[in-house]
Design an enzyme around this catalytic site. Structure first.
Site, PDB file in Angstrom:
ATOM      1  N   ASP A 166       0.907  -1.344   0.008  1.00  0.00           N
ATOM      2  CA  ASP A 166       0.078  -0.114   0.156  1.00  0.00           C
ATOM      3  C   ASP A 166       0.732   1.157  -0.122  1.00  0.00           C
ATOM      4  OD1 ASP A 166       0.903  -0.455   2.580  1.00  0.00           O
ATOM      5  OD2 ASP A 166      -0.948  -0.022   3.643  1.00  0.00           O
ATOM      6  N   ASP A 201       7.189   4.250   3.107  1.00  0.00           N
ATOM      7  CA  ASP A 201       7.560   5.477   3.544  1.00  0.00           C
ATOM      8  C   ASP A 201       9.188   5.217   4.180  1.00  0.00           C
ATOM      9  OD1 ASP A 201       6.910   4.098   5.764  1.00  0.00           O
ATOM     10  OD2 ASP A 201       5.202   5.257   6.415  1.00  0.00           O
ATOM     11  N   VAL A 241      -1.898   9.002   6.316  1.00  0.00           N
ATOM     12  CA  VAL A 241      -3.102   8.925   5.532  1.00  0.00           C
ATOM     13  C   VAL A 241      -3.805   7.330   5.909  1.00  0.00           C
ATOM     14  CG1 VAL A 241      -2.383  10.206   3.464  1.00  0.00           C
ATOM     15  CG2 VAL A 241      -1.843   7.666   3.697  1.00  0.00           C
ATOM     16  N   LYS A 250       5.884   7.833  -0.149  1.00  0.00           N
ATOM     17  CA  LYS A 250       6.227   9.111   0.711  1.00  0.00           C
ATOM     18  C   LYS A 250       7.672   9.088   0.923  1.00  0.00           C
ATOM     19  CE  LYS A 250       3.501   9.098   4.516  1.00  0.00           C
ATOM     20  NZ  LYS A 250       2.914   8.920   5.791  1.00  0.00           N
ATOM     21  N   ARG A 286      -9.936   0.913   6.309  1.00  0.00           N
ATOM     22  CA  ARG A 286      -9.413   0.496   5.224  1.00  0.00           C
ATOM     23  C   ARG A 286     -10.572   0.273   4.191  1.00  0.00           C
ATOM     24  NH1 ARG A 286      -4.563  -2.567   6.241  1.00  0.00           N
ATOM     25  NH2 ARG A 286      -4.306  -3.193   8.459  1.00  0.00           N
TER      26      ARG A 286
END
Length: 175
Positions: free
Chosen positions: A99, A102, A152, A130, A164
């Protein structure tokens, strides 16, 4: 979250359009390959389902569960394998789907793990990137959207055990 207001960052329509484009690109790039999509649960299950329906190349699908967040908003920095890859992936072209990237710690861990199992090739595909939070040198091979350093939720991304199922990506603003 009662004191906060939703701020939609990426709409359901934007997500659908970009996944369709990405599915076509992946189909072209994996034509005549042994594609194995490895979905990292739980966050990527919605994204993976929508993405593989856009891929026209014959595709095998497997799931792996890792954890580095618990119920927090930031990564713990430690990757835990909860459920490993159920299939023999030796000689396959593995596309790891997640998903969000980061810090990059989880994706880096999984890429190295998949390589150690003898995959013919390993690439990554993420819904969100990210890069401002990166702690390891990794860049997704395929990405739907690059976002700033904000927390987020929605479209597979959770806060605790919730959100979700929201069909778009949002954050919260103070009311």
């Amino acid at each position: 979250m009662e004191q906060k207001k939703e701020n939609i960052l990426i709409s359901e329509e934007q997500i659908k359009k970009r996944i369709s484009e990405l599915g076509k690109e992946i189909s072209r790039n994996y034509k005549n390959k042994n594609l194995y999509v490895l979905s990292l649960l739980r966050g990527s299950f919605i994204y993976t389902a929508d993405l593989v329906r856009q891929i026209t190349t014959p595709t095998r699908i497997g799931f792996m569960t890792t954890s580095s967040y618990g119920n927090a908003e930031i990564s713990t920095g430690m990757v835990k394998v909860v459920n490993d890859i159920p299939d023999n992936i030796e000689g396959l072209d593995v596309l790891i789907v997640d998903d969000i990237v980061d810090t990059g710690i989880t994706m880096d861990f999984v890429v190295n793990h998949v390589k150690s199992l003898g995959a013919s090739s390993v690439k990554s595909c993420v819904l969100l990137d990210k890069p401002e939070r990166r702690k390891v040198n990794i860049k997704p091979d395929y990405c739907c959207f690059e976002i700033p350093d904000v927390f987020v939720v929605g479209y597979g991304l959770n806060y605790g055990d919730f959100y979700r199922n929201i069909p778009y990506i949002f954050n919260w603003e103070e009311k």
